[in-house]
Design a protein around this motif. Structure first.
Motif, PDB file in Angstrom:
ATOM      1  N   LEU A   1     -65.209 -21.039-101.432  1.00 21.41           N
ATOM      2  CA  LEU A   1     -64.236 -20.240-100.686  1.00 21.41           C
ATOM      3  C   LEU A   1     -64.933 -19.162 -99.870  1.00 21.41           C
ATOM      4  O   LEU A   1     -64.499 -18.828 -98.761  1.00 21.41           O
ATOM      5  CB  LEU A   1     -63.231 -19.604-101.642  1.00 21.41           C
ATOM      6  CG  LEU A   1     -62.245 -20.570-102.322  1.00 21.41           C
ATOM      7  CD1 LEU A   1     -61.402 -19.815-103.349  1.00 21.41           C
ATOM      8  CD2 LEU A   1     -61.339 -21.237-101.299  1.00 21.41           C
TER       9      LEU A   1
ATOM     10  N   ARG B   1     -62.501 -24.425 -97.982  1.00 23.21           N
ATOM     11  CA  ARG B   1     -61.384 -24.630 -98.901  1.00 23.21           C
ATOM     12  C   ARG B   1     -61.214 -26.104 -99.263  1.00 23.21           C
ATOM     13  O   ARG B   1     -60.853 -26.436-100.388  1.00 23.21           O
ATOM     14  CB  ARG B   1     -60.096 -24.082 -98.296  1.00 23.21           C
ATOM     15  CG  ARG B   1     -58.916 -24.026 -99.251  1.00 23.21           C
ATOM     16  CD  ARG B   1     -57.772 -23.274 -98.632  1.00 23.21           C
ATOM     17  NE  ARG B   1     -58.100 -21.872 -98.446  1.00 23.21           N
ATOM     18  CZ  ARG B   1     -57.852 -20.935 -99.349  1.00 23.21           C
ATOM     19  NH1 ARG B   1     -57.271 -21.265-100.501  1.00 23.21           N
ATOM     20  NH2 ARG B   1     -58.153 -19.686 -99.130  1.00 23.21           N
TER      21      ARG B   1
ATOM     22  N   SER C   1     -58.209 -18.173-106.049  1.00 27.28           N
ATOM     23  CA  SER C   1     -58.512 -17.211-104.981  1.00 27.28           C
ATOM     24  C   SER C   1     -57.570 -16.015-104.991  1.00 27.28           C
ATOM     25  O   SER C   1     -57.786 -15.041-104.263  1.00 27.28           O
ATOM     26  CB  SER C   1     -58.439 -17.903-103.610  1.00 27.28           C
ATOM     27  OG  SER C   1     -57.109 -18.256-103.299  1.00 27.28           O
TER      28      SER C   1
END
Length: 252
Positions: A216, A221, A247
């Motif tokens: 990330l 992603r 996240s």
């Protein structure tokens, strides 16, 4: 990932794409959907409309943009709704309220930094009449374009506006019945994905958590989702939900 899980993933991705019924540039109301590689929801348009000519805002438009940014960064739904034209809100009855609630949540996903830039672009006169998935109680006249830096990337937040009673207001389109059918299908799929993610979260431990966060940090992603799918033996949609939770973001 085995063949069965891969097949399930492909089917779910196809269903989600059909259910959300992605739209063409002629359909209206945008939010920055660069997050997670997402495309616009039904009733929204791409971040960069073709052929538009951005110009500096008027003092009143700049003041409105500053109020909008403040509302977004405060994550205050009531404050944001106060900037929407009342006529745009009247269509959101009980059956359409979940659509509006989802729209409001998405506006708060990424804070807009202090060094943002504001531009406006005139919309063509027939802009609202070309929309097929939403209907406009008030025709938007301009696009308000707010650009800002986020994690090294330049993002754009674009909203439709018009003057009402000598005040600038956000203009939302009212989703048609067909749009609501697709929206409700999408919500059902998301609910099933969230249920699967709930069961998997206790399994998300080190070193997987650190690997996900490292990807990330590189803005990868998709790589994080694929890794999560492989490690947890699940489909990509569920893996994407897990990554969003790791996240600290709301995926919906």
């Amino acid at each position: 990932m085995n063949v069965r899980l891969f097949s399930i993933t492909i089917v779910l991705l196809f269903l989600l794409r059909v259910a959300t019924n992605r739209v063409s540039p002629s359909d209206a109301q945008n939010v920055d959907n660069a997050l997670a590689g997402e495309k616009p929801d039904a009733g929204e348009e791409p971040s960069h409309a073709k052929g538009e000519t951005p110009e500096p805002p008027s003092p009143a438009q700049k003041e409105f943009a500053d109020s909008l940014v403040a509302a977004l960064n405060s994550k205050d739904a009531a404050r944001l709704k106060a900037l929407i034209a009342p006529e745009s809100l009247t269509c959101f009855d009980q059956s359409r309220q979940p659509y509006l609630d989802g729209w409001l949540r998405r506006q708060f996903r990424v804070p807009i930094g202090k060094d943002y830039q504001v531009n406006v672009a005139k919309l063509p006169p027939d802009f609202s009449t070309k929309a097929t998935r939403v209907k406009f109680p008030i025709a938007p006249t301009d696009a308000l374009i707010i650009s800002y830096d986020d994690a090294g990337a330049r993002r754009t937040y674009r909203r439709l506006i018009a003057q009402q009673d000598n005040r600038w207001r956000l203009i939302l389109g009212c989703p048609t019945d067909a749009t609501m059918v697709n929206f409700n299908k999408s919500e059902q799929i998301k609910a099933k994905v969230a249920e699967r993610a709930d069961k998997l979260m206790p399994k998300v431990k080190e070193p997987l958590t650190s690997k996900i966060r490292a990807l990330l940090a590189k803005d990868d992603r998709m790589g994080a989702s694929k890794l999560c799918a492989e490690e947890l033996h699940t489909d990509l949609l569920t893996a994407r939900e897990v990554v969003a939770r790791v996240s600290g973001e709301e995926s919906h």
